[in-house]
Design an enzyme around this catalytic site. Structure first.
Site, mmCIF file in Angstrom:
data_model
loop_
_atom_site.group_PDB
_atom_site.id
_atom_site.type_symbol
_atom_site.label_atom_id
_atom_site.label_comp_id
_atom_site.label_asym_id
_atom_site.label_seq_id
_atom_site.Cartn_x
_atom_site.Cartn_y
_atom_site.Cartn_z
ATOM 1 N N GLU A 51 -74.576 -21.220 -0.939
ATOM 2 C CA GLU A 51 -75.961 -21.298 -1.407
ATOM 3 C C GLU A 51 -76.089 -21.031 -2.907
ATOM 4 O OE1 GLU A 51 -77.645 -16.961 -0.100
ATOM 5 O OE2 GLU A 51 -76.729 -18.219 1.425
ATOM 6 N N GLN A 53 -74.786 -20.126 10.896
ATOM 7 C CA GLN A 53 -76.000 -19.799 11.651
ATOM 8 C C GLN A 53 -75.839 -20.075 13.139
ATOM 9 O OE1 GLN A 53 -79.226 -21.885 9.738
ATOM 10 N NE2 GLN A 53 -79.233 -20.524 7.972
#
Length: 446
Positions: A328, A182
């Site tokens: 994730e 990110q």
């Protein structure tokens, strides 16, 4: 460990193989990227079938705080029921003073400071207590080197204040993104609005979750940005975005394939069949790798006109896998692995220690509390299947821990999930969706 034992949710146990058709809500990653790009565009645009969860609502509210108009709309032709099926985004002058609540959303705490640097005024960022512990220093340092003024009292974490001047020079910046992809996406998304664009050069260990950066690049290009990326034959670990106007677009958000993980796992665990509607033939979402990973664990799948049809064989095999790009997915995969017929080794996921919680420590602690045998390694987990028993599964305010617990509960009676409401972060009404999954007469709609 957080939450009250008064909020325990009894995870349903499957008595028969599941047989269900599931509609998964929109991708959080795509929704929040689409909102940022629409906010920075030169003209209005629509974000259709967005995820409406805590993280995406925090993103929308954060942009509203910066002066962006975001309206709910309803298009009856879309086939999506419920409140509004789209957000109409009306770009306006970014301004302050403003207060942005990031909650515990990584995309909000990392994507919006670069946007705030383009605002005309002061923008304060704050969030949940856990957000103070999550890394953001690389974004802060990068923005400072690009000309932004940011106050964080030397912490390199939230809370912080961005003093926007209405623009940012931009240019070349070096970032260590080994703890989060990110950091790169945050700079690329706002890069077209920087005077010189941006060149992001990563230094450090391997960047995790690279598919998320590829998603950022694809969405930038679709919005009219000129982007050079390593996968195009450019320099390794270097991304360039040229300055220029972004187009206001009509974007339809794909289903969140990572949120399909517990539903596909249900087919694997119960030996049943689940169809996930509208599974794209081509996508940059990391969740698409579930097809390979769960097939290796004993299932089979095919893409049909309706979506992805996944069927469990009645047996679950252990898995040896490097999940660096798809971290994730780890909690649900670990839950399935705890029910397998052979050991598993999940590696490449040290970065999960700085997600919503330390996911590696949490998974080991909670599965072991149910009788499991999970040990942490330097960069992952070793899982030796053992007979499990019921008990309380703590979620640590982490939505993916809660869905992992639900998967175990399918095969183990008496699993009680603490604070299952935390699933609202990305999957609203998960308990209702999960109960419907076990009713073969019900089509499950998110």
């Amino acid at each position: 460990m957080t939450g009250s034992l008064d909020s325990l949710w009894p995870a349903p146990t499957a008595t028969d193989p599941v047989d269900a058709v599931v509609t998964i809500p929109g991708s959080k990653s795509a929704t929040n990227r689409a909102l940022v790009l629409a906010a920075l565009a030169a003209e209005p645009g629509f974000v259709r079938r967005p995820l409406r969860s805590r993280d995406s609502l925090l993103m929308a509210d954060g942009l509203r705080a910066l002066g962006i108009g975001i309206e709910d709309t309803l298009n009856s032709s879309s086939g999506v029921s419920g409140g509004g099926d789209a957000w109409r985004v009306l770009p306006d002058q970014l301004n302050g003073p403003a207060l942005v609540d990031v909650g515990n959303a990584g995309t909000v705490m990392r994507f919006l400071p670069p946007v705030a640097a383009l605002a005309d005024g002061t923008v304060q960022f704050d969030g949940d207590p856990r957000s103070y512990e999550r890394p953001i220093g690389a974004v802060i340092d990068a923005l400072r080197s690009l000309g932004a003024r940011i106050e964080d009292e030397g912490r390199g974490t939230l809370p912080l204040t961005v003093h926007g001047t209405g623009g940012l020079v931009g240019g070349t910046v070096t970032v260590d993104a080994s703890s989060s992809s990110q950091f790169v996406s945050a700079l690329l998304l706002s890069g077209p609005r920087f005077q010189q664009g941006v060149e992001v050069r990563h230094v450090g260990g391997p960047v995790p979750s690279l598919p998320h950066i590829r998603m950022t690049v694809e969405m930038l290009r679709a919005a009219g940005a000129q982007v050079d990326a390593p996968e195009d034959g450019g320099e390794p670990d270097v991304w360039r975005v040229a300055p220029g106007a972004l187009l206001g677009r009509d974007i339809v958000v794909e289903p969140d394939l990572s949120n399909a993980a517990p539903f596909l796992a249900a087919a694997l665990v119960t030996g049943g069949t689940v169809v996930v509607r509208d599974w794209p033939e081509r996508t940059s979402q990391p969740g698409d790798q579930l097809r390979d990973l769960f097939t290796r664990m004993g299932g089979s799948c095919e893409l049909t006109h309706e979506g992805l049809r996944f069927t469990g064989s009645g047996r679950i095999h252990g898995l040896e896998a490097d999940l660096h790009e798809v971290g994730e997915l780890t909690p649900v995969i670990a839950a399935v692995a705890a029910l397998a017929d052979s050991p598993s080794h999940l590696s490449g996921i040290a970065h999960l220690r700085v997600h919503e919680t330390d996911r590696l420590a949490a998974l080991a602690a909670e599965i072991n509390a149910l009788g499991g045998d999970v040990t942490e390694t330097a960069d992952g987990l070793r899982i030796n299947p053992r007979p499990l028993h019921g008990g309380v599964f703590h979620t640590y305010e982490d939505h993916r821990l809660a869905t992992a617990a639900a998967v175990i509960g399918l095969a183990v009676k008496g699993v009680q999930v603490e604070n299952v409401a935390t699933t609202a972060k990305t999957l609203p009404d998960f308990p209702g969706l999960w109960s419907a999954l076990l009713d073969s007469t019900t089509t499950v709609k998110g």
